[in-house]
Design a protein around this motif. Sequence first.
Motif, PDB file in Angstrom:
ATOM      1  N   ALA A 324       0.830  -1.207   0.000  1.00  0.00           N
ATOM      2  CA  ALA A 324       0.000   0.000   0.000  1.00  0.00           C
ATOM      3  C   ALA A 324       0.866   1.258   0.000  1.00  0.00           C
ATOM      4  CB  ALA A 324      -0.935  -0.003   1.207  1.00  0.00           C
ATOM      5  N   ARG A 325       1.934   1.249   0.793  1.00  0.00           N
ATOM      6  CA  ARG A 325       2.846   2.398   0.846  1.00  0.00           C
ATOM      7  C   ARG A 325       3.432   2.690  -0.536  1.00  0.00           C
ATOM      8  NH1 ARG A 325       3.527   6.551   3.864  1.00  0.00           N
ATOM      9  NH2 ARG A 325       3.016   7.316   1.797  1.00  0.00           N
ATOM     10  N   LEU A 326       3.876   1.637  -1.233  1.00  0.00           N
ATOM     11  CA  LEU A 326       4.454   1.802  -2.562  1.00  0.00           C
ATOM     12  C   LEU A 326       3.425   2.360  -3.541  1.00  0.00           C
ATOM     13  CD1 LEU A 326       6.732   1.411  -4.632  1.00  0.00           C
ATOM     14  CD2 LEU A 326       5.961  -0.956  -4.904  1.00  0.00           C
ATOM     15  N   VAL A 331       1.460   6.625  -7.076  1.00  0.00           N
ATOM     16  CA  VAL A 331       0.347   7.415  -7.619  1.00  0.00           C
ATOM     17  C   VAL A 331       0.587   8.892  -7.371  1.00  0.00           C
ATOM     18  CG1 VAL A 331      -2.118   7.911  -7.404  1.00  0.00           C
ATOM     19  CG2 VAL A 331      -1.315   5.531  -7.441  1.00  0.00           C
ATOM     20  N   ARG A 332       1.001   9.217  -6.175  1.00  0.00           N
ATOM     21  CA  ARG A 332       1.180  10.632  -5.844  1.00  0.00           C
ATOM     22  C   ARG A 332       2.278  11.274  -6.689  1.00  0.00           C
ATOM     23  NH1 ARG A 332       1.164  11.736   0.330  1.00  0.00           N
ATOM     24  NH2 ARG A 332       2.913  10.298   0.181  1.00  0.00           N
ATOM     25  N   LEU A 342      -5.060  10.243  -9.768  1.00  0.00           N
ATOM     26  CA  LEU A 342      -5.874   9.025  -9.744  1.00  0.00           C
ATOM     27  C   LEU A 342      -6.262   8.548 -11.148  1.00  0.00           C
ATOM     28  CD1 LEU A 342      -8.183   9.486  -6.614  1.00  0.00           C
ATOM     29  CD2 LEU A 342      -6.512   7.659  -7.006  1.00  0.00           C
ATOM     30  N   PRO A 343      -6.845   9.402 -11.991  1.00  0.00           N
ATOM     31  CA  PRO A 343      -7.156   8.917 -13.349  1.00  0.00           C
ATOM     32  C   PRO A 343      -5.903   8.509 -14.121  1.00  0.00           C
ATOM     33  CG  PRO A 343      -8.344  10.954 -12.879  1.00  0.00           C
ATOM     34  CD  PRO A 343      -7.335  10.779 -11.787  1.00  0.00           C
ATOM     35  N   ALA A 344      -4.814   9.247 -13.941  1.00  0.00           N
ATOM     36  CA  ALA A 344      -3.581   8.917 -14.640  1.00  0.00           C
ATOM     37  C   ALA A 344      -3.047   7.551 -14.217  1.00  0.00           C
ATOM     38  CB  ALA A 344      -2.524  10.002 -14.386  1.00  0.00           C
ATOM     39  N   LEU A 351      -2.598   1.446 -11.068  1.00  0.00           N
ATOM     40  CA  LEU A 351      -3.690   0.925 -10.259  1.00  0.00           C
ATOM     41  C   LEU A 351      -4.576   0.099 -11.189  1.00  0.00           C
ATOM     42  CD1 LEU A 351      -4.725   4.063  -8.126  1.00  0.00           C
ATOM     43  CD2 LEU A 351      -3.326   2.117  -7.386  1.00  0.00           C
ATOM     44  N   ASP A 352      -4.966  -1.088 -10.737  1.00  0.00           N
ATOM     45  CA  ASP A 352      -5.730  -1.994 -11.598  1.00  0.00           C
ATOM     46  C   ASP A 352      -6.490  -2.960 -10.697  1.00  0.00           C
ATOM     47  OD1 ASP A 352      -6.728  -3.772 -13.467  1.00  0.00           O
ATOM     48  OD2 ASP A 352      -4.856  -3.927 -14.607  1.00  0.00           O
ATOM     49  N   VAL A 353      -7.804  -2.855 -10.706  1.00  0.00           N
ATOM     50  CA  VAL A 353      -8.638  -3.665  -9.821  1.00  0.00           C
ATOM     51  C   VAL A 353      -8.964  -4.998 -10.487  1.00  0.00           C
ATOM     52  CG1 VAL A 353     -10.817  -3.783  -8.548  1.00  0.00           C
ATOM     53  CG2 VAL A 353      -9.623  -1.590  -8.779  1.00  0.00           C
TER      54      VAL A 353
END
Length: 428
Positions: A324-326, A331-332, A342-344, A351-353
């Motif tokens: 989670a930290r990574l 993302v930031r 977030l969208p980027a 990010l991929d659910v």
Amino acid sequence: MSAARSVFSSFVAEHRRSRTLLVQPRMGFSDPAMMRRGLHAVAGAGVPAVGTVTLDSYTRTGQHDLAAMSLESGVQLNGYPLVALGTGVTTELLDGLFGPRFPVQVRHGSPQPEDIFAAMLEAGLDASEGGPVSYCLPYSSVPLRTATASWSRSATLLAAQADRGVLCHLESFGGCMLGQLCPPGLLVALSVLECLFFAEHGVRSVSASYAQQTSPDQDAEALWAMRRLCAEELAGVDFHIVLYTYMGLFPETPAGARELLAESVRLAVRTGTERLIVKTTAEAHRIPTVEENVDALRLAHATALDQPAPGRPPSGDTEVYLQARLLVDEVRSLAPTIAEALPAAFERGLLDVPYCLHPDNGNETRCVLDDEGRLQWWHTGRMPLPAALGGRRSRDRVSATRMLADLSYHRRRLDPVLPGPSTEPARA
């Protein structure tokens, strides 16, 4: 800003000091009289509880005209049509119930909640939930950038209420993506990122969510990791943690359903979680009644009273925390703001659910349960998770048989196996 007060967050803070687990149903009815009866029953259940007004599908998708037409035709909706009913009806609904001893949260599922938040504020309520990712990807085909822009306006609207002395609360739904089969590291990261998004827009009271999965020890690691990340990232923001009783395929037997609820209570108390969203014995079959919701609240409260004091969080870095930290850091680093990042992140596959079919989700990632019931990555796609942190890029597909077995994990574990019909010939 300092003079702003929140009915919701003040209530949570009071019970956090006494280490009392707050319980909350997911309840919504289209008939205002029934909705009031539900709130009245929760308020009078004799347990420390938060009330819920869950909205209907038309309202979630902004089709307020269809919600109004349904009401006029006497059609029962699957939730409370907050916008269509108007402020007067909702104010009357809450009269004598909502207040410092009984906060009420609006739950909705909308990727574009401006109208909902405006109606909520007009009725005097100060708490809701969702997020630009968590209420877009699972529930809509609205482009993620459109949802993010809408949530930016919506969060700014809630933050602006501090000017009139109202401190609004927003709960991220990010830790509940699709309800099941999403590894905890990603769930924790998404929930923390949405809380950072809220704070970026001026919201000073937030909660991070997590949905119970399949391993109590892994879930405890996730909840402790979430609290640690929130403490590291949300300076000057009041926050708490909320746990959802398992949101996947629920046991079909009353005994199995009660045990799974009890397990979520034990998990909440063990980790010092402040609030628990409960499930009932009817979850596998139909929408629960008011009485079934109240029974679940009372069972959860009674179970919490029998638990020992919270345990100690891990002294070192767990795999869930490091994942989670990574992800939060990666993302930031993409943009100056979380709203841009977030969208980027989804566009680049950072990010991929798993198993999420929204057009803006890569859907390259997969996960499986190991022999101990822990969720593990099977394929991490383009997500920046190295093998040392549990990342994996398997060339093999997850079979349908294995996926179905993983989805039914709690049913197989908690529902008794009933004997099938005999294959022996009948005896005279």
